[in-house]
Design an enzyme around this catalytic site. Structure first.
Site, PDB file in Angstrom:
ATOM      1  N   GLY A  11       0.781  -1.161   0.144  1.00 22.40           N
ATOM      2  CA  GLY A  11       0.009  -0.059   0.041  1.00 22.40           C
ATOM      3  C   GLY A  11       0.777   1.396   0.056  1.00 22.40           C
ATOM      4  CG  ASN A  13       1.845   3.220  -5.694  1.00 20.21           C
ATOM      5  OD1 ASN A  13       2.467   4.093  -6.111  1.00 20.21           O
ATOM      6  ND2 ASN A  13       2.229   1.973  -6.199  1.00 20.21           N
ATOM      7  NE  ARG A  62      -9.968 -13.997 -12.938  1.00 20.76           N
ATOM      8  CZ  ARG A  62      -9.100 -13.976 -12.415  1.00 20.76           C
ATOM      9  NH1 ARG A  62      -8.972 -12.995 -11.391  1.00 20.76           N
ATOM     10  NH2 ARG A  62      -7.977 -14.876 -12.409  1.00 20.76           N
ATOM     11  NE  ARG A  88      -8.105 -12.501  -7.552  1.00 22.61           N
ATOM     12  CZ  ARG A  88      -8.186 -13.929  -7.434  1.00 22.61           C
ATOM     13  NH1 ARG A  88      -7.234 -14.336  -7.305  1.00 22.61           N
ATOM     14  NH2 ARG A  88      -9.240 -14.410  -7.974  1.00 22.61           N
ATOM     15  CB  ILE A  89      -7.036 -10.884 -13.863  1.00 23.07           C
ATOM     16  CG1 ILE A  89      -5.538 -11.050 -14.252  1.00 23.07           C
ATOM     17  CG2 ILE A  89      -7.881 -10.659 -15.346  1.00 23.07           C
ATOM     18  CD1 ILE A  89      -5.078 -12.512 -15.066  1.00 23.07           C
ATOM     19  CG  HIS A 106       2.369  -3.441 -15.417  1.00 19.55           C
ATOM     20  ND1 HIS A 106       1.752  -4.680 -14.822  1.00 19.55           N
ATOM     21  CD2 HIS A 106       3.228  -3.676 -16.149  1.00 19.55           C
ATOM     22  CE1 HIS A 106       2.553  -5.688 -15.163  1.00 19.55           C
ATOM     23  NE2 HIS A 106       3.378  -5.257 -16.056  1.00 19.55           N
ATOM     24  CD  GLU A 140      -4.198  -7.369 -25.509  1.00 25.41           C
ATOM     25  OE1 GLU A 140      -3.231  -7.753 -25.739  1.00 25.41           O
ATOM     26  OE2 GLU A 140      -5.001  -6.570 -26.107  1.00 25.41           O
ATOM     27  CG  ASP A 142      -0.708  -5.817 -17.042  1.00 23.15           C
ATOM     28  OD1 ASP A 142      -1.405  -5.006 -16.210  1.00 23.15           O
ATOM     29  OD2 ASP A 142      -0.104  -6.659 -16.542  1.00 23.15           O
ATOM     30  CD  GLU A 171       4.819   1.609  -9.113  1.00 21.72           C
ATOM     31  OE1 GLU A 171       4.738   0.984 -10.167  1.00 21.72           O
ATOM     32  OE2 GLU A 171       4.478   1.281  -8.249  1.00 21.72           O
TER      33      GLU A 171
HETATM   34  C1  GAR Z   1       3.509  -1.571  -7.415  1.00 23.48           C
HETATM   35  O1  GAR Z   1       4.981  -1.367  -7.818  1.00 23.48           O
HETATM   36  C2  GAR Z   1       2.735  -1.814  -8.809  1.00 23.48           C
HETATM   37  O2  GAR Z   1       3.270  -1.042  -9.912  1.00 23.48           O
HETATM   38  C3  GAR Z   1       2.608  -3.267  -8.573  1.00 23.48           C
HETATM   39  O3  GAR Z   1       2.449  -3.656  -7.129  1.00 23.48           O
HETATM   40  C4  GAR Z   1       3.196  -2.779  -6.544  1.00 23.48           C
HETATM   41  C5  GAR Z   1       2.375  -2.467  -5.466  1.00 23.48           C
HETATM   42  O4  GAR Z   1       3.131  -1.636  -4.345  1.00 23.48           O
HETATM   43  N1  GAR Z   1       1.461  -3.593  -9.222  1.00 23.48           N
HETATM   44  C6  GAR Z   1       1.475  -4.822 -10.194  1.00 23.48           C
HETATM   45  O5  GAR Z   1       2.295  -5.544 -10.134  1.00 23.48           O
HETATM   46  C7  GAR Z   1       0.149  -4.749 -10.972  1.00 23.48           C
HETATM   47  N2  GAR Z   1      -0.069  -5.819 -11.954  1.00 23.48           N
HETATM   48  P1  GAR Z   1       2.195  -0.996  -3.427  1.00 23.48           P
HETATM   49  O6  GAR Z   1       1.346  -2.075  -2.709  1.00 23.48           O
HETATM   50  O7  GAR Z   1       3.324  -0.801  -2.233  1.00 23.48           O
HETATM   51  O8  GAR Z   1       1.584   0.198  -3.700  1.00 23.48           O
END
Ligand code: GAR
Length: 184
Positions: A11, A13, A62, A88-89, A106, A140, A142, A171
């Site tokens: 978390g 981000n 799902r 999750r997709i 991503h 589709e 990413d 990020e």
């Molecule tokens: C981030 O680096 C994000 O880009 C990646 O997971 C991490 C989460 O970090 N997302 C994916 O891989 C999605 N396919 P966080 O939980 O510290 O924000």
């Protein structure tokens, strides 16, 4: 602009979105996780934000799990769903229901390395650069239209951990700002 933030783990981000909420042009109206053990739950609580938890492991299909997410989302007034480390997709019916309203980040320079293990794959390929991509979600993996991409050079002493950290640092900096600037 009202956003719902989805996460599955650490978390960082999510924290960045919440820390900058007062200075940027979005309001985090709710948060969601599929993982009852996700560290992000504490972060949402710290910022007095509602956090809906639906454990995907309680569902065999799902679609059934995503139907529960749909019910949750239908009860909220929001403009965008921001995926921030949501692992999750999404079912196609959910993507279709919120077409153009779901944003993802991503950890690779898409179209390179959709899916998992992006940092490992960049190292194994001896890439000169790595980075992150903010994009709209389509049906589709990413692959949706790119909103913003940031790259950095891979140094000779970089390893899995350093790449994960470098990507997250970028990020955490650009994701909230980009959502605030590019989406209305
Ligand atoms: C981030 O680096 C994000 O880009 C990646 O997971 C991490 C989460 O970090 N997302 C994916 O891989 C999605 N396919 P966080 O939980 O510290 O924000």
């Amino acid at each position: 602009m009202k956003i719902v933030v989805f996460f599955s783990g650490t978390g960082t981000n999510l924290r960045s979105f919440l820390e900058q909420e007062d200075d940027l042009s979005y309001e985090v109206v709710s948060t969601f996780t599929n993982n009852p053990k996700a560290n992000g739950i504490q972060i949402a609580t710290e910022f007095n934000k509602p956090c809906k938890i639906i454990d995907h492991q309680d569902y065999l299909e799902r679609e059934t799990f995503d139907q529960e997410i749909y019910k949750y989302l239908e009860g909220i007034d929001f403009d965008y769903i921001v995926l921030a480390g949501y692992m999750r997709i999404l079912s196609s019916f959910l993507v279709d229901a919120y077409e153009g309203q779901i944003i993802n980040i991503h950890p690779s320079l898409l179209p390179k390395y959709p899916g998992l293990d992006t940092h490992k794959r960049a190292l194994a390929a001896h890439d000169t650069h790595h980075g992150t991509t903010i994009h709209f979600v389509i049906n589709e993996l990413d692959a949706g239209p790119i909103i913003r991409q940031e790259s950095f050079p891979i140094e000779p002493n970089d390893n899995l951990e350093s790449l994960i950290n470098k990507v997250k640092e970028i990020e955490n900096d650009i994701y909230p700002k980009t959502v605030s600037e590019y989406l209305t």
